[in-house]
Design a protein around this motif. Structure first.
Motif, PDB file in Angstrom:
ATOM      1  N   TYR A  44    -147.145   3.027  44.206  1.00 58.59           N
ATOM      2  CA  TYR A  44    -145.959   3.413  44.969  1.00 58.59           C
ATOM      3  C   TYR A  44    -144.741   3.243  44.070  1.00 58.59           C
ATOM      4  CZ  TYR A  44    -142.891   3.361  49.168  1.00 58.59           C
ATOM      5  OH  TYR A  44    -141.942   3.621  50.122  1.00 58.59           O
ATOM      6  N   GLY A  45    -143.834   4.231  44.096  1.00 56.05           N
ATOM      7  CA  GLY A  45    -142.660   4.195  43.251  1.00 56.05           C
ATOM      8  C   GLY A  45    -141.523   3.357  43.790  1.00 56.05           C
ATOM      9  N   VAL A  46    -141.841   2.399  44.660  1.00 56.45           N
ATOM     10  CA  VAL A  46    -140.871   1.469  45.238  1.00 56.45           C
ATOM     11  C   VAL A  46    -141.508   0.094  45.220  1.00 56.45           C
ATOM     12  CG1 VAL A  46    -139.542   0.856  47.303  1.00 56.45           C
ATOM     13  CG2 VAL A  46    -139.909   3.266  46.733  1.00 56.45           C
ATOM     14  N   GLN A  47    -140.741  -0.940  44.973  1.00 59.52           N
ATOM     15  CA  GLN A  47    -141.284  -2.299  44.963  1.00 59.52           C
ATOM     16  C   GLN A  47    -141.397  -2.792  46.405  1.00 59.52           C
ATOM     17  OE1 GLN A  47    -139.075  -5.071  42.564  1.00 59.52           O
ATOM     18  NE2 GLN A  47    -140.753  -6.530  42.431  1.00 59.52           N
ATOM     19  N   THR A  72    -140.739  -4.205  39.032  1.00 60.20           N
ATOM     20  CA  THR A  72    -139.537  -3.425  39.303  1.00 60.20           C
ATOM     21  C   THR A  72    -139.857  -1.957  39.543  1.00 60.20           C
ATOM     22  OG1 THR A  72    -138.287  -4.920  37.880  1.00 60.20           O
ATOM     23  CG2 THR A  72    -137.245  -2.828  38.448  1.00 60.20           C
ATOM     24  N   ASP A  73    -139.530  -1.473  40.741  1.00 60.68           N
ATOM     25  CA  ASP A  73    -139.700  -0.073  41.120  1.00 60.68           C
ATOM     26  C   ASP A  73    -141.149   0.379  41.242  1.00 60.68           C
ATOM     27  OD1 ASP A  73    -136.954   0.245  41.223  1.00 60.68           O
ATOM     28  OD2 ASP A  73    -136.818   0.918  39.137  1.00 60.68           O
ATOM     29  N   ARG A  74    -142.106  -0.533  41.335  1.00 63.55           N
ATOM     30  CA  ARG A  74    -143.506  -0.132  41.475  1.00 63.55           C
ATOM     31  C   ARG A  74    -144.264  -1.141  42.345  1.00 63.55           C
ATOM     32  NH1 ARG A  74    -141.559   3.703  39.571  1.00 63.55           N
ATOM     33  NH2 ARG A  74    -142.193   4.958  37.747  1.00 63.55           N
ATOM     34  N   TYR A  75    -145.309  -0.632  43.021  1.00 63.17           N
ATOM     35  CA  TYR A  75    -146.235  -1.483  43.770  1.00 63.17           C
ATOM     36  C   TYR A  75    -147.616  -0.860  43.619  1.00 63.17           C
ATOM     37  CZ  TYR A  75    -147.678  -4.815  47.403  1.00 63.17           C
ATOM     38  OH  TYR A  75    -148.269  -5.858  48.090  1.00 63.17           O
ATOM     39  N   LEU A  76    -148.580  -1.654  43.192  1.00 66.60           N
ATOM     40  CA  LEU A  76    -149.918  -1.169  42.852  1.00 66.60           C
ATOM     41  C   LEU A  76    -150.958  -1.832  43.747  1.00 66.60           C
ATOM     42  CD1 LEU A  76    -151.761   0.366  40.733  1.00 66.60           C
ATOM     43  CD2 LEU A  76    -151.721  -1.761  39.407  1.00 66.60           C
ATOM     44  N   VAL A  95    -158.674   9.180  50.911  1.00 66.71           N
ATOM     45  CA  VAL A  95    -157.993   7.892  50.786  1.00 66.71           C
ATOM     46  C   VAL A  95    -156.544   8.109  51.206  1.00 66.71           C
ATOM     47  CG1 VAL A  95    -157.268   6.050  49.228  1.00 66.71           C
ATOM     48  CG2 VAL A  95    -159.515   7.128  48.938  1.00 66.71           C
ATOM     49  N   THR A  96    -156.094   7.335  52.191  1.00 63.47           N
ATOM     50  CA  THR A  96    -154.770   7.539  52.782  1.00 63.47           C
ATOM     51  C   THR A  96    -153.914   6.297  52.595  1.00 63.47           C
ATOM     52  OG1 THR A  96    -155.709   9.037  54.441  1.00 63.47           O
ATOM     53  CG2 THR A  96    -153.522   8.124  54.885  1.00 63.47           C
ATOM     54  N   ALA A  97    -152.667   6.514  52.203  1.00 60.88           N
ATOM     55  CA  ALA A  97    -151.702   5.431  52.027  1.00 60.88           C
ATOM     56  C   ALA A  97    -150.661   5.462  53.141  1.00 60.88           C
ATOM     57  CB  ALA A  97    -151.021   5.545  50.673  1.00 60.88           C
ATOM     58  N   SER A  98    -150.067   4.316  53.387  1.00 61.63           N
ATOM     59  CA  SER A  98    -149.053   4.229  54.436  1.00 61.63           C
ATOM     60  C   SER A  98    -147.684   4.708  53.964  1.00 61.63           C
ATOM     61  CB  SER A  98    -148.944   2.788  54.948  1.00 61.63           C
ATOM     62  OG  SER A  98    -148.631   1.906  53.884  1.00 61.63           O
ATOM     63  N   GLN A  99    -147.561   5.002  52.664  1.00 66.94           N
ATOM     64  CA  GLN A  99    -146.329   5.541  52.088  1.00 66.94           C
ATOM     65  C   GLN A  99    -146.695   6.692  51.138  1.00 66.94           C
ATOM     66  OE1 GLN A  99    -143.429   4.517  53.139  1.00 66.94           O
ATOM     67  NE2 GLN A  99    -143.964   2.584  54.120  1.00 66.94           N
ATOM     68  N   THR A 100    -145.703   7.388  50.631  1.00 67.55           N
ATOM     69  CA  THR A 100    -145.948   8.453  49.659  1.00 67.55           C
ATOM     70  C   THR A 100    -146.138   7.854  48.271  1.00 67.55           C
ATOM     71  OG1 THR A 100    -144.660  10.048  50.942  1.00 67.55           O
ATOM     72  CG2 THR A 100    -145.041  10.555  48.616  1.00 67.55           C
ATOM     73  N   MET A 101    -147.314   8.077  47.690  1.00 65.28           N
ATOM     74  CA  MET A 101    -147.666   7.467  46.416  1.00 65.28           C
ATOM     75  C   MET A 101    -147.250   8.336  45.222  1.00 65.28           C
ATOM     76  SD  MET A 101    -149.236   4.607  47.192  1.00 65.28           S
ATOM     77  CE  MET A 101    -147.928   4.473  48.423  1.00 65.28           C
ATOM     78  N   ASN A 102    -147.029   7.675  44.085  1.00 64.38           N
ATOM     79  CA  ASN A 102    -146.862   8.405  42.823  1.00 64.38           C
ATOM     80  C   ASN A 102    -148.187   9.011  42.364  1.00 64.38           C
ATOM     81  OD1 ASN A 102    -144.498   6.005  41.624  1.00 64.38           O
ATOM     82  ND2 ASN A 102    -144.077   8.072  42.312  1.00 64.38           N
ATOM     83  N   GLY A 103    -149.292   8.383  42.733  1.00 62.59           N
ATOM     84  CA  GLY A 103    -150.598   8.884  42.329  1.00 62.59           C
ATOM     85  C   GLY A 103    -151.731   8.010  42.824  1.00 62.59           C
ATOM     86  N   THR A 175    -151.477  11.589  30.177  1.00 65.20           N
ATOM     87  CA  THR A 175    -150.377  11.495  29.234  1.00 65.20           C
ATOM     88  C   THR A 175    -149.552  10.251  29.524  1.00 65.20           C
ATOM     89  OG1 THR A 175    -148.985  12.848  30.688  1.00 65.20           O
ATOM     90  CG2 THR A 175    -150.249  13.995  28.991  1.00 65.20           C
ATOM     91  N   ALA A 176    -148.889   9.760  28.510  1.00 64.12           N
ATOM     92  CA  ALA A 176    -148.106   8.533  28.652  1.00 64.12           C
ATOM     93  C   ALA A 176    -146.987   8.737  29.665  1.00 64.12           C
ATOM     94  CB  ALA A 176    -147.538   8.120  27.307  1.00 64.12           C
ATOM     95  N   SER A 177    -147.081   8.038  30.784  1.00 67.02           N
ATOM     96  CA  SER A 177    -146.068   8.153  31.825  1.00 67.02           C
ATOM     97  C   SER A 177    -146.079   6.906  32.683  1.00 67.02           C
ATOM     98  CB  SER A 177    -146.329   9.379  32.709  1.00 67.02           C
ATOM     99  OG  SER A 177    -145.462   9.381  33.821  1.00 67.02           O
ATOM    100  N   THR A 178    -144.926   6.325  32.889  1.00 69.28           N
ATOM    101  CA  THR A 178    -144.842   5.148  33.756  1.00 69.28           C
ATOM    102  C   THR A 178    -144.898   5.533  35.225  1.00 69.28           C
ATOM    103  OG1 THR A 178    -142.416   5.241  33.741  1.00 69.28           O
ATOM    104  CG2 THR A 178    -143.498   3.869  32.052  1.00 69.28           C
ATOM    105  N   ALA A 179    -144.802   6.844  35.518  1.00 71.64           N
ATOM    106  CA  ALA A 179    -144.824   7.306  36.904  1.00 71.64           C
ATOM    107  C   ALA A 179    -146.204   7.782  37.329  1.00 71.64           C
ATOM    108  CB  ALA A 179    -143.815   8.431  37.094  1.00 71.64           C
ATOM    109  N   GLU A 180    -147.193   7.708  36.424  1.00 66.44           N
ATOM    110  CA  GLU A 180    -148.559   8.104  36.757  1.00 66.44           C
ATOM    111  C   GLU A 180    -149.485   6.900  36.656  1.00 66.44           C
ATOM    112  OE1 GLU A 180    -149.898  11.411  34.490  1.00 66.44           O
ATOM    113  OE2 GLU A 180    -148.205  12.690  35.048  1.00 66.44           O
ATOM    114  N   MET A 181    -150.701   7.060  37.170  1.00 70.39           N
ATOM    115  CA  MET A 181    -151.680   5.976  37.189  1.00 70.39           C
ATOM    116  C   MET A 181    -152.784   6.181  36.175  1.00 70.39           C
ATOM    117  SD  MET A 181    -152.467   4.810  41.029  1.00 70.39           S
ATOM    118  CE  MET A 181    -153.443   3.532  40.240  1.00 70.39           C
ATOM    119  N   ALA A 182    -153.374   5.069  35.757  1.00 69.46           N
ATOM    120  CA  ALA A 182    -154.601   5.071  34.963  1.00 69.46           C
ATOM    121  C   ALA A 182    -155.534   4.038  35.572  1.00 69.46           C
ATOM    122  CB  ALA A 182    -154.315   4.735  33.503  1.00 69.46           C
ATOM    123  N   GLY A 183    -156.825   4.299  35.504  1.00 75.98           N
ATOM    124  CA  GLY A 183    -157.766   3.353  36.081  1.00 75.98           C
ATOM    125  C   GLY A 183    -159.135   3.460  35.458  1.00 75.98           C
TER     126      GLY A 183
END
Length: 256
Positions: A44-47, A72-76, A95-103, A175-183
Motif C-alpha cells: 500500500y502506498g500509504v503508511q 514511510t509512505d508504504r505498508y507491506l 486476492v482482495t485488499a481493503s485499500q487500493t494497492m500499489n501492487g 524494473t527498479a521501482s520503489t512503487a512496485e513489489m518483488a517477492g
C-alpha cells in the motif's frame, strides 16, 4: 507415507494500482487429500494498515499466517491462505485488499497427500526495516510435513532472492521501482521432527522494509487417509489394525 507434494504451480506479479489481483482459471490438481495454497503479498502506498482476503471460485480461503511491515509512505503485508479439498474445476483465485494497492504478488499451488483436518502445524513470521534478510524458525514440525514460505519487499534495485534451508519455487521481480513489489517463495519437506530454520536474503542494498511468513502443512494422520477414485482389485486382502478409520471417497471395490 511421504510429505505432501506440490503440484500445478501458477503465479503472477501485478503492478497496476487496484484493490484486487486475479489468477484466472486455475485448476487444482486431481488426487487424494488435496489442499489449495495461495501465497500473497501486497503493498500500500500509504503508511496505514490494510487487510487481505482470498477466494477460489468464489469460496473463501482460510488465512494461515500473515506478516506486516510499514515504513514511510508504504505498508507491506504477506499472507498465506489455504482451502481444503477445493473444487476440481477451473476457477479464479482472487486476492482482495481493503485499500487500493500499489501492487500484488500471488502464487498458487495444489498440495496432494495433505491432512484434511487441522492441516496447519507450525508457523512463523519475520519483518524489519533496512535489512536484506528474513529469518524464519518453525518449532515442533512433524516428520514428513511440507513447509511453504514467502517473502516480499518493494522492487528497488530490481532484487533477486536466495534461500537457505529451503528451495526457491518462485521469484517475481521487475524494473527498479520503489512503487512496485518483488517477492519470492520457497518450500522444504521435513524428513524428521523438530525445528526448521529458513532464511531468505534479498540482493542489492537493504530495502526500507520487508516481510516474510512460513507455514507447515501436515500429512494425514496414520489410519485416517482418503482414497479418491481408487480401485481395489478382486482377491486383494486389506489388513488394517483395530480402530483404524479409512474414508474411501468415490472408491471402487471389485467384486469377488
Amino acid at each position: 507415507m511421504a510429505a505432501p507434494t506440490r503440484n500445478n504451480q501458477a503465479n503472477s506479479r501485478f503492478t497496476t494500482n487496484a484493490t484486487s489481483a486475479t489468477l484466472a482459471s486455475y485448476t487444482p490438481t486431481s488426487g487424494s487429500n488435496r489442499i489449495l495454497v495461495v501465497r500473497a503479498a501486497a503493498m500500500y502506498g500509504v503508511q496505514s494498515s490494510f487487510t487481505l482476503s482470498a477466494t477460489f471460485g468464489g469460496v473463501s480461503m482460510t488465512e494461515a499466517v500473515t506478516a506486516v511491515q510499514d515504513w514511510t509512505d508504504r505498508y507491506l503485508r504477506v499472507s498465506i491462505f489455504y482451502l481444503i479439498n477445493p473444487s476440481g474445476s477451473a476457477g479464479d483465485i482472487v486476492v482482495t485488499a481493503s485499500q487500493t494497492m500499489n501492487g500484488f504478488v500471488v502464487d498458487a499451488v495444489t498440495l496432494l497427500g495433505a491432512a484434511q483436518s487441522s492441516p496447519v502445524g507450525a508457523t512463523d513470521t519475520d519483518s524489519g526495516t533496512s535489512t536484506d534478510t528474513s529469518s524464519l524458525s518453525l518449532a515442533g514440525c512433524a516428520s514428513e510435513s511440507l513447509i511453504l514460505a514467502a517473502v516480499a519487499s518493494n522492487c528497488a534495485l530490481a532484487p533477486t532472492w536466495s534461500w537457505s534451508g529451503a528451495t526457491e519455487d518462485y521469484e517475481l521481480t521487475g524494473t527498479a521501482s520503489t512503487a512496485e513489489m518483488a517477492g519470492s517463495g520457497a518450500y522444504y519437506a521435513t524428513s524428521s521432527s523438530g525445528t526448521v530454520n529458513i532464511t531468505a536474503t534479498r540482493s542489492a542494498s537493504p530495502p526500507p522494509g520487508l516481510a516474510a511468513a512460513a507455514v507447515e502443512f501436515k500429512k494425514p494422520a496414520a489410519g485416517n487417509q482418503t482414497l479418491t477414485g481408487a480401485t481395489i482389485a478382486s482377491g486383494t486382502t486389506v489388513n488394517a489394525p483395530a480402530k483404524i478409520t479409512k474414508k474411501l471417497a468415490g472408491a471402487t471395490i471389485a467384486s469377488g
